[in-house]
Design a protein around this motif. Structure first.
Motif, PDB file in Angstrom:
ATOM      1  N   ALA A  50      39.634  47.117  37.377  1.00 13.09           N
ATOM      2  CA  ALA A  50      39.421  45.782  37.939  1.00 13.09           C
ATOM      3  C   ALA A  50      39.081  45.871  39.423  1.00 13.09           C
ATOM      4  CB  ALA A  50      40.662  44.915  37.731  1.00 13.09           C
ATOM      5  N   ALA A  78      40.932  41.837  35.699  1.00 15.43           N
ATOM      6  CA  ALA A  78      42.161  42.397  35.123  1.00 15.43           C
ATOM      7  C   ALA A  78      42.495  41.745  33.788  1.00 15.43           C
ATOM      8  CB  ALA A  78      43.315  42.220  36.106  1.00 15.43           C
ATOM      9  N   THR A  99      44.001  48.482  38.371  1.00 14.84           N
ATOM     10  CA  THR A  99      43.828  47.089  38.753  1.00 14.84           C
ATOM     11  C   THR A  99      44.583  46.791  40.042  1.00 14.84           C
ATOM     12  OG1 THR A  99      43.940  44.791  37.961  1.00 14.84           O
ATOM     13  CG2 THR A  99      45.784  46.243  37.379  1.00 14.84           C
TER      14      THR A  99
END
Length: 352
Positions: A50, A78, A99
């Motif tokens: 992410a 995410a 992330t």
């Protein structure tokens, strides 16, 4: 008869020579040292990320150069990546989930898409409050969410704590990012953890009463509002300030570290966990260990003007110039554990 004998003798000589060569070849193969044996192909580690491509590709390229292990990555939000891991199940190609925000990492753990990591290297490199209690994820960089103020209209002696921004003196002078973003949800969640729900709701309600504008879509927009004179103070992640400062070193904004006499500045992390159905778990953990090492930590944090998660590694000169501060030592896992309560509280307080 003589011709036949010479032919027969020649054939026998060739056959004998062939057997001798074959015997030598077999002997040589058996005696060959292990270093000459064919090496096992190195695996390719697949990362669901992410984080933006320009923040991860340099690190993965460097790792490949050093180890020969290739890293394949797929980027998305995410939430989308967590849902993808759930949908793919055992068919997923993902080895690691990378992330931002402990809230997202906690959600991934609760969704059952990660698995515990047994690594002394990670335990030694990453402090306890920057990792999952079940060892399902570890921080790789740290960001502080702090106060940014106008150097033209605010004396830093006026500032003190997050809570004080709810005081009457800041009426019509405060800008905030939308409550829909996980960064402010995590800040409020950790406040609930430390101050309790009732006190936190009182503070957030005070923030809302002091807003000069409707909540902004992102931290950069909130800082631009301060520069434009629409408000005097806001709350941002330090790397957003760093980006603006790099573009304009003379920017009329400055950072203030709140709560230095108490719990300290709210911090959050970017981090990674091992996918539950990783096809190359050992290689994935080795990559994660490398990212936590002093060698990689400085560059990993510097790419986004963040702080290293490894406490033995100094931040970049650019980040260090902002000064030292006391950080909140509450386990960042509380940002996820209390996220739902934080969202409900912010809604009740009218913070949208």
């Amino acid at each position: 008869m003589k011709t036949l004998s010479r032919t027969l003798l020649g054939s026998l000589f060739v056959a004998a020579a062939g057997l001798a060569l074959t015997a030598c070849s077999d002997s040589a193969e058996q005696a060959a040292p292990p270093s000459q044996a064919a090496e096992k192909p190195k695996p390719t580690v697949t990362v669901y990320s992410a984080r933006a491509e320009h923040l991860i590709q340099p690190m993965f390229d460097r790792y490949t150069e050093e180890t020969g292990v290739k890293v394949r990555y797929i980027t998305d939000s995410a939430g989308a990546l967590i849902q993808r891991l759930k949908a793919e199940g055992s068919n997923t190609p993902a080895d690691l989930l990378l992330t931002v925000d402990a809230g997202n990492l906690w959600q991934a753990e609760q969704a059952g898409v990660l698995q515990p990591i047994d690594s002394n290297v990670l335990e030694n490199n990453i402090p306890d409050h920057l990792q999952s209690a079940n060892n399902e994820w570890f921080a790789l960089s740290v960001r502080a969410r702090t106060i940014v103020y106008s150097t033209e209209r605010v004396d830093p002696s006026e500032l003190s704590t997050y809570e004080a921004l709810a005081d009457d003196q800041w009426e019509g002078r405060l800008c905030l990012r939308t409550a829909k973003k996980v960064y402010n949800q995590s800040l409020v969640a950790t406040m609930i953890n430390t101050l309790g729900e009732e006190k936190t709701e009182e503070i957030v309600s005070g923030w809302v009463e002091n807003l000069a504008t409707a909540p902004h879509s992102n931290d950069t927009s909130a800082m631009e509002a301060v520069l434009a004179g629409q408000c005097d103070v806001t709350l941002v992640n330090t790397y957003y300030f760093g980006r603006m400062q790099k573009e304009n070193p003379d920017i009329k904004l400055a950072l203030f570290w709140p709560n230095q006499g108490g719990r300290g500045v709210h911090i959050n992390v970017s981090g990674a966990g091992l996918a539950k159905h990783a096809k190359n778990p050992e290689a994935a953990v080795e990559l994660l260990e490398w990212l936590s090492s002093p060698e990689a930590q400085h560059q990993f944090a510097e790419l986004n003007q963040e702080y290293p998660a490894n406490s033995e590694v100094e931040p970049s000169d650019f980040v260090a110039a902002w000064g030292d501060f006391k950080a909140d030592s509450v386990n960042v896992e509380s940002a996820g554990r209390l996220q739902e309560e934080a969202i409900k509280l912010m809604d009740r307080a009218g913070y949208r």
